[in-house]
Scaffold this active site. Structure first.
Site, mmCIF file in Angstrom:
data_model
loop_
_atom_site.group_PDB
_atom_site.id
_atom_site.type_symbol
_atom_site.label_atom_id
_atom_site.label_comp_id
_atom_site.label_asym_id
_atom_site.label_seq_id
_atom_site.Cartn_x
_atom_site.Cartn_y
_atom_site.Cartn_z
ATOM 1 N N ASP A 199 1.432 -2.964 9.711
ATOM 2 C CA ASP A 199 1.481 -2.829 8.263
ATOM 3 C C ASP A 199 2.484 -1.745 7.849
ATOM 4 O O ASP A 199 2.561 -0.686 8.473
ATOM 5 C CB ASP A 199 0.073 -2.467 7.772
ATOM 6 C CG ASP A 199 -0.057 -2.451 6.265
ATOM 7 O OD1 ASP A 199 0.136 -3.508 5.643
ATOM 8 O OD2 ASP A 199 -0.367 -1.382 5.716
ATOM 9 N N GLU A 240 5.893 -5.399 9.370
ATOM 10 C CA GLU A 240 5.965 -5.723 7.943
ATOM 11 C C GLU A 240 7.018 -4.824 7.312
ATOM 12 O O GLU A 240 6.867 -3.597 7.285
ATOM 13 C CB GLU A 240 4.624 -5.507 7.248
ATOM 14 C CG GLU A 240 4.684 -5.916 5.773
ATOM 15 C CD GLU A 240 3.605 -5.299 4.904
ATOM 16 O OE1 GLU A 240 3.288 -5.906 3.865
ATOM 17 O OE2 GLU A 240 3.082 -4.227 5.263
#
Length: 532
Positions: free
Chosen positions: A202, A265
């Protein structure tokens, strides 16, 4: 270096948002046992790996992206035994399992942070980012939270501010501290030893912040109606040069284990995205390419995006494509009601690893959430400009049963109002449904090596027509996509478009010979095969 033939190069990923996939214990929230129950759907679809949004212990301020225990399963989703059972069932079916790693920040309820805020001299203090107030007593600099408001929260007990790129309940870890790095790398090893096949990391570009904490510059292109944090450019709060050392270290941990994958990401322009492959490709295997998530749905725009991305790839780097995820509006709503099939054909015929988002295979659309039912903290903090993510996270539509077969309770988010018709059971029975198109596209991709390993070659086109070719030894596959609603007739002479239709988006032209003219209906795509 990237391994030719690695599963993550040749496979198809499928993102599951666990809260919304299948509820097995009647609490209105999806869980791990529910995912196990629905694995046959994924095997029939033909995907190769599942990526699970966070399932770790969490107060759920941001629905699992605020982690209180990196090596625990939140009771909402089940137990560690349930997780082990899911990994075994997935592996037995030939599916890889990828977890969402959230290393930029923890929950403010994580023991590390509880200790850190206890006192300035606590051993965990430097695990987070603390700064004295500015001379006027305000925040240390002008950095803004991506979820609205300032990015600094004042801790009255210790009279310092801590930094949070997202919610105040999500304090950022200090990735300049070697102890933090070691702790997260050990978290990775814990899950890799349990059989996890890799991680999607993330907000990986956020991990390192400017050592001098300089003010971010104003964004000259900001206009009203955009999220407030875009008023400034994140020059000093994200994408710092030192982050690539961290990514390389994460990759080294992954490489301690056989046949695993590291995905990042990264919402950055293409030239900055490419740096996350790392020097000599020792960074992320797949820095997520989100270009299509915000692209205007026009043939020339998409053609340019593909060309720029292909041209920017470092030698040996493997591409990837994404059409939907848990943070962006559903593709079926972005491209309009007549284009989701064309979008599916684009995703599954481009060069590189494709990632599907749960429900896209049945054409799930963005659901409008009533103000009283909003759950997303982003929308609650910044209402009225359309930043809410609830609409792309609604329950999976399995059947025409109450609550779409997702739960026997009241679901945590409302089910879409079209679920009685648009669901897996109904669409499976419809030979020409979008679900059966996805299944056919995936079968075709697995049957024709040119669609997996073949080179990408653009073919000149105009207007709403997008043409490209995939070429491998002994085979040429041509993809023709009509992104408009008007029929087109294309003269094939000299353009290499002759051959046999392998698949059309309406599943009704298989085997048709193309010789002289290719006719496309409005909103239609075809894949044409030809041996050489």
């Amino acid at each position: 270096m990237a391994e030719r033939g690695a599963w993550w190069r040749e496979g198809i990923f499928y993102q599951i948002y666990p809260r919304s996939f299948q509820d097995s214990d009647c609490d209105g929230v999806g869980d791990l046992t529910g995912i196990i129950h629905r694995l046959p759907h994924l095997l029939t679809l033909g995907v190769d790996a599942i990526w699970l949004s966070p399932i770790f212990t969490s107060p759920m301020a941001d629905f699992g992206y605020d982690i209180a225990d990196y090596t625990g399963i939140d009771p909402l989703y089940g137990t560690m035994e349930d997780f082990d059972a899911l990994v075994k069932a997935a592996h037995d079916g030939g599916l890889k399992v990828i977890l969402d790693l959230v290393p930029n920040h923890t929950s403010d309820q994580h023991p590390w942070f509880l200790q850190a805020r206890h006192a300035r001299d606590d051993p965990h203090r430097d695990w987070y980012i603390w700064r004295d107030p500015a001379p006027d007593g305000g925040p240390p600099n002008n950095w803004l939270s991506e979820f609205g408001g300032g990015a600094w929260a004042f801790d009255s007990k210790t009279a310092q501010y801590y930094y949070h790129a997202f919610l105040a309940q999500q304090p950022d870890l200090n990735w300049r501290n070697p102890q933090v790095r070691a702790a997260i790398y050990n978290v990775m090893r814990f899950w890799l030893r349990k059989g996890v096949d890799g991680f999607r990391v993330d907000v990986i570009w956020h991990l390192i912040k400017d050592a001098q904490f300089r003010d971010n510059p104003a964004n000259p292109d900001y206009h009203g109606g955009r999220p407030p944090h875009e008023q400034i450019l994140s020059r000093y709060s994200a994408d710092r040069p030192e982050v690539h050392e961290v990514v390389a270290e994460m990759r080294a941990v992954i490489d301690e284990f056989d046949d695993r994958v590291l995905i990042g990401e990264i919402y950055l322009p293409v030239e900055r995205l490419m740096t996350y492959y790392g020097k000599d490709l020792t960074g992320a295997h797949l820095p997520f390419n989100f270009a299509l998530l915000s692209a205007p749905w026009h043939a020339r725009e998409i053609e340019a995006i593909i060309a720029d991305y292909e041209a920017a790839l470092p030698p040996g780097a493997w591409p990837n494509w994404v059409l939907g995820n848990h943070d962006r509006p559903r593709v079926a709503s972005r491209v309009g009601p007549d284009q989701p099939r064309v979008a599916a054909m684009l995703l599954l015929t481009l060069r590189g690893t494709p990632t599907l988002y749960y429900g896209d295979e049945i054409g799930m659309h963005q659901v409008e959430i009533a103000p009283g039912e909003v759950r997303d903290p982003f929308e609650r903090n910044v209402p009225g400009i359309g930043v809410g993510r609830d609409g792309c996270r609604t329950p999976m539509q399995w059947s025409a049963l109450p609550q779409a077969g997702f739960t026997q309770a009241v679901p945590w988010l409302p089910v879409a109002d079209d679920f009685t018709h648009e669901n897996v059971v109904n669409l499976s029975a419809d030979r020409r449904s979008i679900l059966n198109l996805y299944r056919a596209l995936i079968r075709m991709r697995k049957t024709h090596r040119a669609l997996v390993t073949g080179r990408y070659r653009p073919v000149a086109a105009q207007g709403d027509l997008l043409l490209y070719r995939r070429e491998d030894d002994g085979e040429v596959i041509t993809v023709a996509l009509n992104l408009g609603d008007e029929p087109v007739a294309i003269a094939t002479e000299g353009r290499g478009l002759d051959g046999e239709i392998l698949l059309s988006t309406w599943l009704d032209r298989d085997g048709e010979r193309i010789d002289g003219t290719l006719d496309l209906r409005g909103n239609e795509g075809v894949v044409i095969g030809k041996a050489i």
